[in-house]
Design a protein around this motif. Structure first.
Motif, mmCIF file in Angstrom:
data_model
loop_
_atom_site.group_PDB
_atom_site.id
_atom_site.type_symbol
_atom_site.label_atom_id
_atom_site.label_comp_id
_atom_site.label_asym_id
_atom_site.label_seq_id
_atom_site.Cartn_x
_atom_site.Cartn_y
_atom_site.Cartn_z
ATOM 1 N N LEU A 282 0.842 -1.197 0.000
ATOM 2 C CA LEU A 282 0.000 0.000 0.000
ATOM 3 C C LEU A 282 0.877 1.247 0.000
ATOM 4 O O LEU A 282 1.799 1.376 0.820
ATOM 5 C CB LEU A 282 -0.905 0.009 1.233
ATOM 6 N N VAL A 283 0.591 2.161 -0.931
ATOM 7 C CA VAL A 283 1.267 3.458 -0.986
ATOM 8 C C VAL A 283 0.234 4.509 -0.601
ATOM 9 O O VAL A 283 -0.737 4.733 -1.343
ATOM 10 C CB VAL A 283 1.841 3.743 -2.388
ATOM 11 N N ASN A 284 0.440 5.081 0.580
ATOM 12 C CA ASN A 284 -0.545 6.025 1.132
ATOM 13 C C ASN A 284 -1.953 5.431 1.099
ATOM 14 O O ASN A 284 -2.934 6.085 0.730
ATOM 15 C CB ASN A 284 -0.510 7.353 0.388
ATOM 16 N N GLY A 285 -2.028 4.126 1.479
ATOM 17 C CA GLY A 285 -3.318 3.460 1.607
ATOM 18 C C GLY A 285 -3.869 2.878 0.332
ATOM 19 O O GLY A 285 -4.921 2.229 0.357
ATOM 20 N N VAL A 286 -3.192 3.089 -0.786
ATOM 21 C CA VAL A 286 -3.679 2.584 -2.071
ATOM 22 C C VAL A 286 -2.794 1.407 -2.496
ATOM 23 O O VAL A 286 -1.564 1.536 -2.545
ATOM 24 C CB VAL A 286 -3.661 3.681 -3.152
ATOM 25 N N GLU A 287 -3.422 0.260 -2.797
ATOM 26 C CA GLU A 287 -2.653 -0.916 -3.184
ATOM 27 C C GLU A 287 -2.046 -0.721 -4.566
ATOM 28 O O GLU A 287 -2.704 -0.232 -5.491
ATOM 29 C CB GLU A 287 -3.541 -2.161 -3.179
ATOM 30 N N VAL A 288 -0.786 -1.108 -4.679
ATOM 31 C CA VAL A 288 -0.080 -1.007 -5.955
ATOM 32 C C VAL A 288 0.386 -2.398 -6.361
ATOM 33 O O VAL A 288 0.429 -3.325 -5.555
ATOM 34 C CB VAL A 288 1.122 -0.051 -5.853
ATOM 35 N N THR A 289 0.745 -2.546 -7.625
ATOM 36 C CA THR A 289 1.237 -3.827 -8.133
ATOM 37 C C THR A 289 2.670 -3.672 -8.616
ATOM 38 O O THR A 289 3.119 -2.571 -8.970
ATOM 39 C CB THR A 289 0.362 -4.335 -9.288
ATOM 40 N N LEU A 290 3.364 -4.783 -8.638
ATOM 41 C CA LEU A 290 4.753 -4.799 -9.091
ATOM 42 C C LEU A 290 4.810 -5.175 -10.561
ATOM 43 O O LEU A 290 3.933 -5.881 -11.077
ATOM 44 C CB LEU A 290 5.553 -5.809 -8.268
ATOM 45 N N ASP A 291 5.866 -4.731 -11.231
ATOM 46 C CA ASP A 291 6.046 -5.145 -12.617
ATOM 47 C C ASP A 291 6.783 -6.482 -12.647
ATOM 48 O O ASP A 291 7.019 -7.108 -11.607
ATOM 49 C CB ASP A 291 6.782 -4.063 -13.423
ATOM 50 N N VAL A 292 7.155 -6.929 -13.827
ATOM 51 C CA VAL A 292 7.780 -8.243 -13.977
ATOM 52 C C VAL A 292 9.127 -8.306 -13.277
ATOM 53 O O VAL A 292 9.646 -9.395 -13.004
ATOM 54 C CB VAL A 292 7.934 -8.602 -15.467
ATOM 55 N N ASN A 293 9.711 -7.157 -12.996
ATOM 56 C CA ASN A 293 11.007 -7.112 -12.308
ATOM 57 C C ASN A 293 10.850 -6.891 -10.810
ATOM 58 O O ASN A 293 11.825 -6.580 -10.126
ATOM 59 C CB ASN A 293 11.877 -6.002 -12.909
#
Length: 336
Positions: free
Chosen positions: A63-74
């Motif tokens: 979570l970045v400032n409460g918002v879920e983020v996703t990772l790239d292939v790396n």
């Protein structure tokens, strides 16, 4: 009129901080090379995330400032156009668990363990005995190690002999046919020797009114001819061939070296059977001959007394019969 110059000072671009977890358990989250934890307005921050060994089955949420983020292939993530302080939080990172399967003669059970823990089977594996063999748990295969994944372990049992026979005795050495029954079993190549001996080094306590008929020694040997009699634990049954002439004697019992009380026996055909907790020297004892003769005399005396009583009654009834016949004859003569 002169030119005027206006100067503005103290105006700086906004800077923002990027905070990442300080206590990172099971994962690593850090700025990518070239990124700083303090950034200017509108710039970006790139971080790299990875799960550590033992936590690879986790499904993390970042979570970045409460918002879920996703990772790239790396396994990277770019936080762009920053216009406020950034706080990054990681959730759902947990230690891996694995299923350990225990296989005991085709019957399976399972245990769940954490990564790095050594699996432990609760209890002791067992395998049913047969009429001739017992089975003792020996080890697991493969060897049990700290868990790093699902695994199956199979129980290995040592086969042991329940019945050990001395079926080909050396009669010239005094050996007799015998069989030893050991419920818990002994090593599979054990050899039983039961032989008649002249004397013993031990202490045979002969009960009153008993005498020794034969002395014996029972020994259990391994394949290297070493005495392993002491390996026997618990009650066992020893069966050996009946010596000649014993069938004519009374009060058959067994006295074991070092014991003060004689043991009872069973007769099975031409074999004597008794239970014991140890092997070694023992004596086959019987009633003394004088005791046997006394019993015979008493038996004959009682029988003679009974016959005498019957004979007395016989004479009495015979006399009564004769008297009655005389009385009947006199009565008949008077009637004529």
């Amino acid at each position: 009129m002169e030119n005027k110059t206006i100067t503005v000072e103290g105006v700086e671009i906004n800077k923002y901080s990027v905070s990442v977890p300080s206590n990172q358990v099971g994962y690593s989250l850090a700025a990518k090379s070239g990124s700083e934890y303090t950034v200017d307005y509108g710039e970006s921050f790139t971080f790299v995330f990875s799960l550590l060994e033992g936590y690879t089955k986790s499904l993390p949420r970042i979570l970045v400032n409460g918002v879920e983020v996703t990772l790239d292939v790396n396994n990277e993530c770019i936080v762009a156009d920053i216009d406020e302080n950034i706080t990054i939080i990681v959730e759902n990172v947990v230690l891996n668990t694995y299923t350990i399967t225990w296989n005991i003669e085709g019957q399976t059970s399972t245990t769940v363990v954490n990564h790095g823990d050594t699996p432990i089977y609760e209890g002791t594996p067992s395998k049913p005995s047969t009429d001739t063999h017992a089975y003792v748990f020996d080890h697991w295969t493969p060897e049990i190690v700290a868990a790093v994944g699902n695994a199956t372990y199979t129980a290995v049992f040592e086969e042991r002999a329940i019945k050990i026979g001395a079926t080909d005795p050396d009669e010239s050495a005094g050996e007799v046919e015998a069989e030893l029954s050991v419920p818990g079993g002994v090593i599979i190549d054990a050899v039983l020797k039961v032989k008649i001996v002249e004397t013993t080094d031990g202490d045979i306590s002969v009960p009153d009114n008993k005498e020794i008929f034969k002395l014996y020694n029972a020994t259990l040997l391994n394949s290297e001819n070493e005495d392993i009699s002491a390996s026997i634990t618990g009650e066992v049954t020893l069966k050996f061939a009946m010596p000649s002439g014993l069938e004519e004697r009374e009060g058959i019992q067994i006295v074991i070296d070092g014991e003060s009380v004689a043991r009872s026996v069973m007769i099975e055909g031409q074999f004597i059977v008794f239970e014991t907790e140890s092997l070694g020297d023992f004596a086959l004892v019987v009633d003394t001959q004088s005791n046997t003769n006394l019993s015979l005399i008493v038996t004959l005396s009682v029988a003679g007394f009974v016959l005498l009583i019957f004979a007395g009654f016989g004479v009495f009834f015979l006399v009564r019969k004769k008297d009655k016949e005389k009385d009947d004859t006199k009565k008949e003569q008077r009637s004529h």
